[in-house]
Design an enzyme around this catalytic site. Structure first.
Site, short mmCIF file in Angstrom:
data_model
loop_
_atom_site.label_atom_id
_atom_site.label_comp_id
_atom_site.label_asym_id
_atom_site.label_seq_id
_atom_site.Cartn_x
_atom_site.Cartn_y
_atom_site.Cartn_z
N ASP A 295 -58.37 45.91 -41.65
CA ASP A 295 -59.76 46.26 -41.97
C ASP A 295 -60.38 46.87 -40.71
OD1 ASP A 295 -62.15 46.65 -43.26
OD2 ASP A 295 -62.16 44.69 -44.21
C1 BGC Z 1 -64.74 46.76 -45.29
C2 BGC Z 1 -63.67 47.37 -46.16
C3 BGC Z 1 -63.79 48.86 -46.17
C4 BGC Z 1 -63.73 49.37 -44.75
C5 BGC Z 1 -63.77 50.87 -44.64
C6 BGC Z 1 -64.84 47.43 -43.93
O1 BGC Z 1 -65.95 47.02 -43.23
O2 BGC Z 1 -64.50 45.38 -45.14
O3 BGC Z 1 -63.76 46.84 -47.46
O4 BGC Z 1 -62.80 49.42 -46.98
O5 BGC Z 1 -64.83 48.83 -44.03
O6 BGC Z 1 -64.99 51.39 -44.92
#
Ligand code: BGC
Length: 744
Positions: A295
């Protein structure tokens, strides 16, 4: 930069995306397996180029030009920040993405195409209900179609990869991200997870109208303490296997191409450094051969977790655990090559990761067609077909929770209707979280739709914000519709709450209106279940819609006037108070099952029962269940039992019923839940029509993580129930005659 038509890359040839012709000529190329091509390419890569493939950056900007040329970037998120779910985002411009791609395939040494990623969560330009609202449809078909529409629109502008579906089980409505998943139950979430993967990827993610999907956030992200986002998770291996992993397993079985590891820790081990999950379970047990991405910035956050000394150490832990792509932390970019040179990370580990990344790019057909036709999107974005699909899904997810005296649908008894409340005029707010490309002008407010849908002879007055004005209009009316609930910024990532009532001021408004004595209808628009206990006792009609997307206005109006018959069912338990959390239907019985007497599992001042159970939802018609039948009293280890019941529409309107099958394993080597959903079916019945609904139960449906750490069913007695929700229905019994081991 201009988009050229020839390439000097030996790996890429500009052809239509479907055209597999390439450097080696059609016949040779077609017979080569992807793995062979991956190995050939890998053999030509420098260590730095390999690390480049493992590096994802945010929006590509001038500073990235040289990095792309030198092969130092493998993918980009076409969004400006990790807070993307809560911000308006600039349009995705196809030409610009094509220019970056040209730079990668024509000006980098090996010409490896870039992967363009974006959070296309519940629609791209055509916005569907939030995933929780899609789960309320209990229709995998609608979920699949919604994902297919989103894929078609996003692929049309040059996106290859979406960070969806989110398949985290959520049993704590304080957690803002409950909005983004399919609710509390592993079987419902698994069905939706598989449907979403099919919708995004289709039979071939390389098709010009599909995306590569990413099941996230692996795993148990929804089980954080206190419902606080990113917080500590401490679930047992059993709860992990029985509750949190099945939806990921279902996504993997459906062929999901990628997975995202989650931010949090489980029992002291952050997932980003968790080889048990990322390598042991995912790759060794399940045989997943796609890529795992961290993530956002999660690799660097291993330092904050307190398991990595510095960024180098963080990169080492993450890559050894099985994280292939570092999303935006830069730790791999800065340290991975050196870690390999110093033998702190085996070169083979990096090679394995790069193989998985290249495989993904080959599977997406990017080596054959890295570019996107910039005319495609013009005809498909928010086209009539997509809007109709969004409207059908929004309508199917509306849950009628209360309808005393048949107040709804609105009809002849009402000639003067007032519609008011903080969300009556809402437009963009109907979208819900994660709608980067939604456009407000596409949306009609609920109040406007109610006005347009009202039958001739009914006067509809929409009243603005002031309580006095609403009351004075209400006094002159026959009925009042109040649209209340949550702004989308109250749910989604990093938006947890510690209260589950209506947001400040709204509860008072409801009480003031209720005190006028006029028939009151609440339309609740929210990103999570709310504990509207007072409202459920005092307001005669409640229609609930989890943020319904761009077509929420017409869908709600249709439900209010009976042009559609509400058929959504709760994908989560509705609690009575925040103090009851966590509250879910498939709880354990305990040694002292809940009862309102001393020394039992209960609250001395409040109820242990939910406000509305999982699976619940009313209709403008009524369904009766009868004639439960089991095909056999005993299930053999290789056999099955058919469980059937008759469901009859005994009202005077056509309607959809969601028929649900629950099982209880009465004695196990470990404690078993009091009820577990095993299957469901959404059926349409005309007035007076009855249908026999049959489910087939096999030993694999009875499997769980047994005392000895194996997955399988155990011999013994089971109760089985067919009904309209998690607590009602017709019950029978059967016996499983032998324990059975199953593949998880
Ligand atoms: C989130 C993800 C997301 C990623 C990219 C993160 O902060 O937890 O779900 O896909 O950002 O935007």
């Amino acid at each position: 930069m201009s988009l050229g038509t020839e390439t000097r890359s030996p790996w890429v040839r500009l052809s239509r995306r479907r055209d597999r012709a390439g450097e080696y000529g059609v016949s040779t190329m077609q017979t080569r397996s992807i793995n062979l091509r991956v190995d050939e390419l890998l053999a030509r890569m420098t260590l730095e180029e390999k690390v480049g493939q493992m590096t994802q950056v945010g929006v590509l900007q001038d500073e990235h030009v040289e990095m792309v040329r030198s092969g130092a970037i493998g993918s980009s998120i076409v969004a400006s920040s990790a807070w993307a779910g809560h911000e308006d985002q600039p349009d995705v411009v196809v030409d610009r993405l094509n220019e970056w791609q040209r730079l990668a395939v024509q000006e980098s040494r090996l010409g490896i195409p870039l992967l363009m990623a974006r959070d296309v969560i519940h629609g791209f330009r055509t916005i569907f209900p939030i995933p929780l609202g899609q789960a309320a449809t209990w229709s995998p078909e609608l979920v699949e179609r919604g994902a297919a529409v989103a894929a078609r629109e996003a692929a049309g502008v040059g996106i290859h990869w979406t960070f969806a579906p989110m398949v985290d089980i959520a049993r704590d409505p304080r957690w803002g991200r409950i909005a983004e998943g399919y609710g509390e139950d592993p079987v419902l979430a698994s069905a939706m997870a598989a449907a979403a993967v099919r919708g995004f990827q289709g039979g071939d993610p390389a098709a010009p109208d599909r995306l590569m999907a990413c099941a996230k956030h692996f795993a148990a992200y929804g089980a954080s303490e206190g419902g606080r986002d990113y917080d500590t998770v401490d679930v047992s291996e059993r709860t992990l296997r029985d509750v949190h992993l099945p939806s990921f397993r279902a996504a993997v079985r459906a062929g999901v191409g990628t997975l995202m590891s989650a931010f949090h820790e489980i029992g002291g081990v952050p997932v980003t450094a968790n080889s048990h999950l990322l390598t042991g379970i995912l790759r060794r047990e399940w045989g997943f051969d796609g890529l795992v991405i961290s993530d956002w910035n999660a690799v660097a956050e291993l330092i904050d977790h307190g398991v990595a000394r510095d960024r180098r150490d963080a990169a080492r832990l993450a890559v050894l655990a099985g994280v292939d792509v570092d999303m935006c932390s830069g730790c791999y970019r800065d340290h991975l090559a050196e870690l390999v040179r110093s033998n702190d990370v085996p070169a083979a580990t990096v090679d394995d990761s790069v193989r998985r990344i290249l495989r993904t790019k080959f599977r997406l057909g990017l080596f054959e067609q890295p570019f996107t036709d910039n005319h495609r999107s013009r005809t498909i974005l928010h086209c009539a077909e997509h809007v109709a699909a969004a409207r059908e899904t929004a309508a199917a997810g509306i849950v009628l929770l209360r309808n005393e005296g048949g107040l709804l649908p609105l009809g002849k008894r009402c000639s003067r209707l007032v519609i008011a409340g903080p969300l009556a005029q809402a437009r963009r707010e109907l979208f819900g979280t994660w709608t980067l490309n939604g456009v407000e002008s596409d949306v009609a407010a609920i109040a406007d739709c109610v006005r347009q849908t009202a039958p001739r002879g009914m006067t509809v007055t929409a009243v603005g914000g002031l309580v006095d004005e609403i009351c004075s209009a209400a006094r002159k009316s026959d009925m009042v519709v109040l649209v209340v609930g949550e702004h989308p910024n109250r749910s989604g990532e990093a938006h947890s709450v510690d209260q589950l009532g209506l947001p400040p001021g709204q509860g008072e408004l409801v009480r003031t209106l209720a005190a006028l004595g006029k028939p009151l209808i609440l339309v609740v628009v929210s990103g999570r279940p709310l504990a509207l206990t007072w409202e459920a006792e005092h307001v005669p009609a409640i229609l609930w819609t989890f943020h319904p997307g761009g077509e929420g206005g017409p869908a709600v109006a249709d439900a209010l006037f009976g042009r559609i018959n509400p058929s959504g069912r709760l994908p989560v338990t509705m609690p009575r108070s925040v103090g009851q959390i966590p509250l879910y239907y498939s709880r354990k019985n305990t040694g002292r099952p809940p009862a309102t007497c001393r020394f039992r599992s209960h609250y001395i001042e409040g109820s242990y029962r939910p406000l509305f159970p999982f699976g619940f939802g009313l209709s403008y018609t009524r369904f009766e269940y009868s004639d439960l039948e089991l095909s056999a009293a005993t299930m053999s280890a290789d056999g099955q039992v058919c469980v059937a019941a008759r469901v009859t529409n005994v009202g005077d309107r056509s309607g959809d019923e969601v028929v649900q099958l629950y099982v209880r394993d009465l004695v196990g080597s470990v404690t078993r839940p009091v009820a577990e959903l095993k299957s469901f079916r959404r059926i349409r019945l005309e007035p007076g029509e009855g249908r026999r609904v049959e489910f087939v139960l096999r030993p694999e449906h009875l499997a769980f993580w047994r005392l000895d750490g194996s997955w399988g069913a155990e011999a013994g007695e089971f109760t089985v129930r067919i009904g309209p929700n998690a607590v009602e229905g017709l019950e029978g019994r059967f016996t499983l005659d032998n324990a059975v081991a199953q593949a998880e």
